[in-house]
Design a protein around this motif. Structure first.
Motif, PDB file in Angstrom:
ATOM      1  N   CYS A   1       1.010  -1.368  -0.053  1.00 19.80           N
ATOM      2  CA  CYS A   1       0.001  -0.134   0.220  1.00 19.80           C
ATOM      3  C   CYS A   1       1.121   1.308  -0.088  1.00 19.80           C
ATOM      4  O   CYS A   1       0.495   2.371  -0.006  1.00 19.80           O
ATOM      5  N   ALA A   2       1.889   1.394   0.003  1.00 17.54           N
ATOM      6  CA  ALA A   2       2.831   2.146   0.424  1.00 17.54           C
ATOM      7  C   ALA A   2       2.979   2.648  -1.172  1.00 17.54           C
ATOM      8  O   ALA A   2       2.861   2.764  -2.598  1.00 17.54           O
ATOM      9  N   GLY A   3       2.669   4.453  -0.877  1.00 15.68           N
ATOM     10  CA  GLY A   3       2.622   5.803  -1.807  1.00 15.68           C
ATOM     11  C   GLY A   3       1.119   5.944  -1.621  1.00 15.68           C
ATOM     12  O   GLY A   3       1.217   6.946  -3.345  1.00 15.68           O
TER      13      GLY A   3
ATOM     14  N   SER B   1       1.575   9.736  -1.082  1.00 14.95           N
ATOM     15  CA  SER B   1       2.033  10.431  -1.768  1.00 14.95           C
ATOM     16  C   SER B   1       0.752  11.236  -3.436  1.00 14.95           C
ATOM     17  O   SER B   1       0.823  12.001  -3.996  1.00 14.95           O
ATOM     18  N   VAL B   2       0.396   9.684  -3.272  1.00 14.66           N
ATOM     19  CA  VAL B   2      -1.033   9.885  -4.543  1.00 14.66           C
ATOM     20  C   VAL B   2      -2.383  10.522  -4.177  1.00 14.66           C
ATOM     21  O   VAL B   2      -2.833  11.613  -4.845  1.00 14.66           O
TER      22      VAL B   2
ATOM     23  N   LYS C   1      -0.633  13.947  -4.717  1.00 14.24           N
ATOM     24  CA  LYS C   1      -0.888  14.258  -6.224  1.00 14.24           C
ATOM     25  C   LYS C   1      -2.208  14.880  -6.241  1.00 14.24           C
ATOM     26  O   LYS C   1      -2.210  15.929  -6.891  1.00 14.24           O
TER      27      LYS C   1
ATOM     28  N   ARG D   1       4.724  17.331  -9.718  1.00 16.72           N
ATOM     29  CA  ARG D   1       5.530  15.969 -10.454  1.00 16.72           C
ATOM     30  C   ARG D   1       6.334  15.929  -8.889  1.00 16.72           C
ATOM     31  O   ARG D   1       6.548  15.142  -8.332  1.00 16.72           O
TER      32      ARG D   1
ATOM     33  N   SER E   1       5.409  14.940  -5.705  1.00 18.99           N
ATOM     34  CA  SER E   1       4.710  13.989  -5.410  1.00 18.99           C
ATOM     35  C   SER E   1       5.828  12.785  -5.338  1.00 18.99           C
ATOM     36  O   SER E   1       6.323  11.995  -4.865  1.00 18.99           O
ATOM     37  N   ILE E   2       6.853  12.654  -6.038  1.00 20.79           N
ATOM     38  CA  ILE E   2       7.977  12.498  -6.553  1.00 20.79           C
ATOM     39  C   ILE E   2       8.960  12.447  -5.115  1.00 20.79           C
ATOM     40  O   ILE E   2       9.429  11.338  -4.377  1.00 20.79           O
TER      41      ILE E   2
ATOM     42  N   TYR F   1       6.842  10.846  -2.297  1.00 20.35           N
ATOM     43  CA  TYR F   1       7.158   8.925  -2.576  1.00 20.35           C
ATOM     44  C   TYR F   1       8.032   8.702  -1.992  1.00 20.35           C
ATOM     45  O   TYR F   1       8.224   7.556  -1.629  1.00 20.35           O
TER      46      TYR F   1
END
Lengths: 108, 142
Positions: free
Chosen positions: B18-20, B23-24, B27, B41, B44-45, B48
């Motif tokens: 479920c990692a991320g 960040s999603v 975004k 971008r 969020s990068i 993440y």
């Protein structure tokens, strides 16, 4: 070219195609997710052999047009459904990453 | 920096698949605020990478994103093992991630370098055995 057009013309199978009208503007090949996230451009068709759920997060963050699993790799369980839900186009190619990229080279 | 908006997330250290999610979500939130795609971008990068690091190395932690008029600040805090040698950890290609993580496509040693690359400032405070606090800043060109 849109992702739907690519599926039809490049002999690819769609595991999830929630946004078939998305335009493909380039190609990126890579399996190391940090590398892909840093280098893939928005609108790229991303060719990889990684098939786990994290691919969906990276595709979303890097804003790729689609993910193409090459070499006949199948998505891990639940990944196709996740892609559908997250709006990520997930395509399957029986060819190698190189041959898949060559096909894209001819079509784009 | 006058604060306008902040988002807070708990990063679950037990579920790598479920990692991320944080960040999603960030975004999406930033997109609603109408920020430029390039800024979104970068934020969020960088976030993440930090989120993944917390999951791989620290068993999770907390993330906060503050949106101000002149910059976006990302603050990541964990109570993990800490970073023994920050200078070494900053080198591209250096990683202490286990093979199980590498087989998932992570552990390339690009996490911290990416965080530096995509932000205007990166500050790492870490104490071995206590935890790590990272503050990243992405300037907004108004």
């Amino acid at each position: 070219m849109t992702v739907s057009e690519l599926v039809a013309r490049a002999d690819l199978k769609a595991a999830a195609l929630p946004d078939g009208e998305r335009e493909i503007t380039g190609v990126y090949i890579g399996d190391l997710l940090s590398w892909v996230m840093g280098r893939a451009a928005s609108g790229d068709a991303w060719i990889t052999i990684m098939s786990n759920r994290n691919v969906a997060a990276v595709a979303t963050l890097a804003d790729t047009a689609c993910v193409i699993l090459a070499e006949g790799v199948q998505p891990d369980e639940g990944v196709a459904a996740l892609a559908e839900q997250k709006g990520i186009n997930l395509l399957l190619s029986g060819a190698s990453a190189y041959d898949t990229a060559l096909r894209l080279r001819d079509l784009l | 920096m006058s604060e306008v908006l902040s988002f807070h997330f708990d990063v679950d250290g037990n579920d790598f698949t479920c990692a991320g999610q944080a960040s999603v979500q960030v975004k999406k939130n930033l997109r609603r605020l109408g920020l430029s795609p390039e800024t979104i971008r970068r934020v969020s990068i960088a976030m993440y990478e930090g989120e993944i690091n917390m999951v791989i190395h620290a068993g999770g932690g907390h993330a906060e994103v503050r949106v101000a008029q002149d910059a976006i600040e990302i603050i990541l805090e964990d109570k993990g093992p800490g970073i023994a040698d920050i200078e070494k950890a900053m080198q591209a290609g250096y990683s202490t991630a286990p093979d199980t993580i590498r087989s998932l496509g992570f552990g390339a040693g690009m996490g911290l370098p990416n965080m530096k690359r995509y932000t205007d400032s990166l500050d790492i405070q870490s104490t071995v055995g206590v935890g790590t606090r990272i503050v990243m800043r992405v300037n907004l060109d108004n």
